[in-house]
Design an enzyme around this catalytic site. Sequence first.
Site, PDB file in Angstrom:
ATOM      1  N   ARG A 147       0.821  -1.212   0.000  1.00 44.59           N
ATOM      2  CA  ARG A 147       0.000   0.000   0.000  1.00 44.59           C
ATOM      3  C   ARG A 147       0.864   1.276   0.000  1.00 44.59           C
ATOM      4  O   ARG A 147       0.487   2.285  -0.571  1.00 44.59           O
ATOM      5  CB  ARG A 147      -0.911   0.014   1.224  1.00 44.59           C
ATOM      6  CG  ARG A 147      -1.915  -1.141   1.278  1.00 44.59           C
ATOM      7  CD  ARG A 147      -3.245  -0.744   0.688  1.00 44.59           C
ATOM      8  NE  ARG A 147      -4.210  -1.818   0.744  1.00 44.59           N
ATOM      9  CZ  ARG A 147      -5.122  -1.963   1.702  1.00 44.59           C
ATOM     10  NH1 ARG A 147      -5.190  -1.094   2.692  1.00 44.59           N
ATOM     11  NH2 ARG A 147      -5.977  -2.963   1.665  1.00 44.59           N
ATOM     12  N   ASP A 203     -16.063   9.610   6.663  1.00 41.60           N
ATOM     13  CA  ASP A 203     -14.959   8.654   6.545  1.00 41.60           C
ATOM     14  C   ASP A 203     -13.644   9.351   6.900  1.00 41.60           C
ATOM     15  O   ASP A 203     -13.511  10.568   6.766  1.00 41.60           O
ATOM     16  CB  ASP A 203     -14.866   8.054   5.133  1.00 41.60           C
ATOM     17  CG  ASP A 203     -14.139   6.711   5.121  1.00 41.60           C
ATOM     18  OD1 ASP A 203     -14.824   5.667   5.081  1.00 41.60           O
ATOM     19  OD2 ASP A 203     -12.889   6.704   5.191  1.00 41.60           O
TER      20      ASP A 203
HETATM   21  C1  LIG Z   1     -14.294  -1.640   4.318  1.00 40.02           C
HETATM   22  S1  LIG Z   1     -14.858   0.020   4.315  1.00 40.02           S
HETATM   23  C2  LIG Z   1     -16.573  -0.202   4.737  1.00 40.02           C
HETATM   24  C3  LIG Z   1     -17.490   0.679   3.907  1.00 40.02           C
HETATM   25  C4  LIG Z   1     -18.980   0.477   4.178  1.00 40.02           C
HETATM   26  N1  LIG Z   1     -19.301   0.833   5.521  1.00 40.02           N
HETATM   27  C5  LIG Z   1     -19.403  -0.931   3.863  1.00 40.02           C
HETATM   28  O1  LIG Z   1     -19.665  -1.721   4.765  1.00 40.02           O
HETATM   29  O2  LIG Z   1     -19.475  -1.274   2.671  1.00 40.02           O
HETATM   30  C6  LIG Z   1     -14.165   0.652   5.842  1.00 40.02           C
HETATM   31  C7  LIG Z   1     -14.079   2.169   5.888  1.00 40.02           C
HETATM   32  O3  LIG Z   1     -13.815   2.577   7.239  1.00 40.02           O
HETATM   33  C8  LIG Z   1     -12.987   3.718   7.191  1.00 40.02           C
HETATM   34  N2  LIG Z   1     -12.295   3.904   8.491  1.00 40.02           N
HETATM   35  C9  LIG Z   1     -11.323   3.155   9.029  1.00 40.02           C
HETATM   36  N3  LIG Z   1     -10.907   3.690  10.183  1.00 40.02           N
HETATM   37  C10 LIG Z   1     -11.635   4.801  10.400  1.00 40.02           C
HETATM   38  C11 LIG Z   1     -11.666   5.802  11.411  1.00 40.02           C
HETATM   39  N4  LIG Z   1     -10.829   5.782  12.454  1.00 40.02           N
HETATM   40  N5  LIG Z   1     -12.546   6.817  11.292  1.00 40.02           N
HETATM   41  C12 LIG Z   1     -13.392   6.861  10.223  1.00 40.02           C
HETATM   42  N6  LIG Z   1     -13.408   5.964   9.231  1.00 40.02           N
HETATM   43  C13 LIG Z   1     -12.545   4.938   9.307  1.00 40.02           C
HETATM   44  C14 LIG Z   1     -12.036   3.432   6.045  1.00 40.02           C
HETATM   45  O4  LIG Z   1     -11.442   4.606   5.528  1.00 40.02           O
HETATM   46  C15 LIG Z   1     -12.955   2.726   5.033  1.00 40.02           C
HETATM   47  O5  LIG Z   1     -13.439   3.593   4.053  1.00 40.02           O
END
Ligand SMILES: C[S@@+](CC[C@H](N)C(=O)[O-])C[C@H]1O[C@@H](n2cnc3c(N)ncnc32)[C@H](O)[C@@H]1O
Length: 281
Positions: free
Chosen positions: A45, A153
């Site tokens: 990454r 996000d």
């Molecule tokens: C796998 S995606 C899930 C997207 C959607 N909720 C779904 O289930 O399809 C996880 C998301 O969580 C976000 N994320 C991870 N850590 C985070 C944090 N500390 N605060 C806000 N968002 C976060 C990531 O940037 C990513 O876009």
Amino acid sequence: MNTKNNKVKREFLFTQNDFLFIKELVYNVSGIHLSEVKQDMVYSRLAKRLRALNFKSFKEYCQYLESNFDKEVGNTINSITTNLTHFFREVHHFDTIKNTIVPELVRTQPRGKRIRIWSAGCSTGEEPYSTAMSLVDSIPNISQWDVEILATDLDTNVVEHCKAGVYEKRRIEPIDERNVKRWFKPIEGKRERVIIDDELKKYITFKHLNLMDKWSFAGPFDIIFCRNVVIYFDKPTQQKLFARYHEMLAPGGYLFLGHSEQLGAYQKYFDVLGKTTFRKK
Ligand SMILES: C[S@@+](CC[C@H](N)C(=O)[O-])C[C@H]1O[C@@H](n2cnc3c(N)ncnc32)[C@H](O)[C@@H]1O
């Protein structure tokens, strides 16, 4: 290419110390826990970032990150987040909105004709846009309602993607034809892509937000989506977050988690209403 000791020869030197430095920084900033098995993922990454900055090793990158923290940390975090998502993912939550939650809110109107939803960790926007389509499909006379979906996000790139509302055509396949026709418009000169209609966007406010930080908005929310996000956090971080969601939910409000996520000890404060669907007691 394989070397004699059977390890893949890498473009950049990446030591255990470099991994530990990045692991600690990512955890402190975002709550994301990178276990040892994530070493290759971290390498691949961030390799793009090292190339862009013309570095020869992760040590150089870590030193740069340390002395240019405010400037670089966003790029590190954006590289590490996993943004996998799709429209109407785990469709049972959208069915619950249409068949259970909306009819109940319409019947009881606990705070007038008002509905508040938070998509926490919304990635590229498929989750909040699927939610908006579900609300329009199920709230009679929605124009008389005060509807707001907050979509947040940590990753600044995905928040921009959400705001633009542009998707490749193959990504809208899970959406029924009626909603595709209604909400997705062609883009001139870009035959493989479509754009979401402003009429749907108007229900959603997109914001960059780190869930580990202070939240600068007040609830209560009728529904909080936090799906496939806490899976990246350790148990103590998950429990702290669940406590904050509990506070943000209206009495009887709903919390949706991802398919492999559990409330753990916090479950006692919620009723379980089927697959990864919890209701505040
Ligand atoms: C796998 S995606 C899930 C997207 C959607 N909720 C779904 O289930 O399809 C996880 C998301 O969580 C976000 N994320 C991870 N850590 C985070 C944090 N500390 N605060 C806000 N968002 C976060 C990531 O940037 C990513 O876009």
